[in-house]
Design an enzyme around this catalytic site. Structure first.
Site, short mmCIF file in Angstrom:
data_model
loop_
_atom_site.label_atom_id
_atom_site.label_comp_id
_atom_site.label_asym_id
_atom_site.label_seq_id
_atom_site.Cartn_x
_atom_site.Cartn_y
_atom_site.Cartn_z
N LYS A 166 41.65 89.66 -30.83
CA LYS A 166 41.75 89.09 -29.49
C LYS A 166 42.42 87.73 -29.56
CE LYS A 166 38.34 91.10 -26.40
NZ LYS A 166 37.26 90.80 -25.45
N GLU A 223 26.85 100.60 -15.89
CA GLU A 223 26.13 100.22 -14.68
C GLU A 223 25.07 101.25 -14.28
OE1 GLU A 223 30.02 98.05 -14.68
OE2 GLU A 223 29.43 100.16 -14.99
N ARG A 233 29.66 101.63 -8.99
CA ARG A 233 29.60 102.60 -10.08
C ARG A 233 28.17 103.11 -10.31
NH1 ARG A 233 34.12 101.78 -13.72
NH2 ARG A 233 32.80 102.24 -15.51
#
Length: 605
Positions: free
Chosen positions: A269, A354, A382
């Site tokens: 990253k 979720e 979601r």
């Protein structure tokens, strides 16, 4: 940009130019940074090997797709990234034919790839087209990815899944042996050997099949790909995600295999920007910053609603050991980081899941705990079925703290938190409420911490409106607060952050309407509303939410039930359309929702 004939040195030089352009624009505009820098070579190699004009390039979430935008004729326009009327920070087909699908929420990519593969097969285009999916290791924590792989492994549609593992959360390679074997599995020799072996054992019956299978399983046990292979998906990797030569060779192999292949690629990253390298959450999404120092260029003197929530919840959690909480991969974004650090046994990050977050809090509530399910408004969509089936059906006292309710600015259509009132209001047993400022937020968290039914609290991204209002009184179930009482025929009704917008609008008007902080949109304060209907005949609704099924709808329904016909209602909620991205003030101005615009509209009536 056609890079098919680029040499390896030219591709490496191009990758650096892309990184420089991304850093130049994101440091000025803000946006996603660390993931998209890390994916640069992956995307360059994709464009070298595959054809974005015909092969579906499907980016999960698509926050890592900036290099793709730059390679598809948006180099100059890239300076408008995330700006009002400029380029989206996500893939968007209306922006470019090279963007296959709208994306902004996680873990949809493999399902989209399977659908595209089915269409390609039905159209007999498998010789010329293949779906190419890029998914991050974080997105692999959501069940939808495995639902899609379950079918893909059974149906065997040709497809290339690129797993961008930038945190080594899927599997850490086991030393030199694993690296050697993984490289070998990516080689043309191994793939030819495997195919020949399969053909050979077909001629020697069940016993040969058994021995070959056992040998291959033993060979793969010390590699990280066994899970995918067991699902019926060929595994290659891990591959160095910053080695263009290896990436191109591996993509060429996968392209010609004629089956579903998952390529496990490890990246860093923030690659190429030393300050951000390896810093995962902090540099994931950034506001404008100084490129040399990395320091943020934007500072606000006002406390954010997220920080107020974190402070208020910490205060209650310190007093009540039964308070627990969950977030879905957004610990700092939702303010839960400090609670997770102080009470790691009571506050959890369940990754991008979720549905699981909601359902697991249901059972904690049944066991006598007080769960705070802390999720962005847009992401609770979601977990919608779980809110109904696993919380409200049993009337369990879960608190849904909905961050980023209202317009979220530069993230745009996929992230606007405008629908939560609409899809929660019709669920039996659900209570909906909202704070207007810091004091009322502390009071609403205190109220919710002892409330014995499901409830949802919405609050904005950034800070509340900075306005002077009467002191907030403690919350009582279903009770509003009258903040300003005047003899005007007009009543401004504010909900949540809409109270501040209404107060700013009043400040611009010569005639001073009364102002009611609704506090609860379900249930409504019927006693107060009857008194207001008797005194004020023109009601104006201020709420950062969608109009259809929203606060105005709730008031109109009540007026109809009460057979009150002499009160008119004008709602300043959002129209029935998806709201574009851009600076929040510019977006609101385009919608005619700035206080000065609203005041002018009301005065002109």
């Amino acid at each position: 940009m056609n890079i098919k004939n680029f040499t390896l040195p030219q591709l490496e030089e191009l990758s650096q130019k892309i990184r420089d352009r991304i850093l130049e624009v994101v440091s000025t505009n803000g946006g996603h940074l660390s993931s998209t820098l890390g994916a640069t070579e992956i995307i360059v190699a994709m464009h070298k090997v595959f054809d974005a004009t015909k092969d579906p390039f499907i980016f999960d979430v698509s926050h890592q797709s900036y290099a793709h935008k730059l390679l598809t004729d948006r180099w100059e326009e890239f300076s408008t990234l995330r700006q009002f009327e400029g380029l989206s920070g996500y893939t968007k087909p209306s922006e470019s034919a090279s963007d296959y699908f709208v994306a902004g929420h996680s873990s949809t990519s493999i399902s989209l790839g399977v659908g595209a593969a089915k269409a390609i097969a039905l159209k007999n285009e498998q010789e010329s087209r293949i779906p190419v999916v890029v998914i991050g290791d974080g997105a692999m924590s959501a069940g939808m990815a495995y639902e899609a792989m379950n079918e893909l492994g059974d149906r065997k549609y040709p497809m290339v899944i690129i797993l961008n593992d930038n945190e080594m959360s899927i599997a850490k390679p086991i030393g030199a042996i694993s690296r050697m074997l993984s490289s070998a599995m990516a080689s043309p020799f191994y793939q030819r050997f495997k195919k020949k072996t399969e053909q050979f054992v077909d001629n020697f019956g069940e016993g040969a099949h058994y021995l070959a299978k056992r040998f291959e399983e033993s060979f793969k046990l010390i590699t990280p790909g066994i899970m995918f292979e067991e699902m019926g998906i060929e595994y290659i990797g891990p591959i160095d995600g910053h080695d263009l030569k290896s990436l191109i060779e591996t993509f060429e192999i996968a392209k010609g295999m004629g089956k579903p292949v998952l390529i496990h690629i490890q990246t860093i990253k923030g690659k190429g920007y030393e300050i951000a390298e390896g810093k995962h959450e902090k540099w994931h999404g950034v506001s404008p910053f100084d490129l040399k120092s990395g320091a943020s260029s934007t500072k606000s003197s006002l406390k954010s609603a997220t920080q107020i929530y974190a402070d208020a919840l910490m205060l209650q959690a310190d007093k009540n050991p039964k308070i627990v909480g969950v977030t879905a991969a957004m610990p700092s974004g939702t303010g839960l980081s400090a609670l997770m650090e102080k009470y790691p046994e009571r506050f959890w990050d369940v990754a991008i899941a979720e549905q699981h977050a909601v359902t697991s809090m249901g059972s904690l509530a049944k066991e006598g705990f007080k769960p705070f399910c802390t999720i962005y408004s847009t992401f609770l969509q979601r977990g919608f079925d779980q809110v109904i089936h696993d919380v409200c059906l049993m009337d369990l006292p879960v608190v849904f703290a909905l961050d980023r309710a209202g317009i979220v600015g530069e993230d745009g259509e996929t992230h606007q938190g405008v629908f939560d009132i609409n899809f929660l209001r019709f669920i039996p047993n659900m209570t909906l409420c909202a704070p207007r400022d810091e004091r009322s937020f502390h009071q609403i968290i205190e109220f919710a911490s002892t409330y014995e039914h499901p409830c949802a609290i919405r609050y904005p991204r950034g800070s509340f409106f900075d306005v002077e209002l009467p002191e907030s009184v403690p919350y009582e179930m279903g009770k509003s607060q009258l903040l300003i009482s005047n003899d005007s025929n007009k009543l401004f009704i504010g909900y949540g952050n809409g109270v501040g917008r209404a107060a700013q609008t009043i400040a611009l008007m010569e005639e001073k309407p009364s102002l009611l902080d609704l506090r609860f949109v379900k249930p409504l304060d019927t006693q107060m509303l009857r008194a207001m209907a008797h005194k004020h005949k023109q009601w104006y609704v201020f709420s950062d939410s969608s109009r259809l099924g929203g606060v105005g709808s709730a008031l109109l329904e009540w007026l109809s039930e009460e057979k009150i016909t002499d009160v008119s209602v004008v709602s300043f909620e959002y129209d029935d359309e998806f709201i574009k991205h851009g600076n929040t003030r510019l977006v609101e101005e385009s919608l005619g929702l700035l206080p000065e615009q609203l005041a002018a509209r009301i005065i002109a009536e």
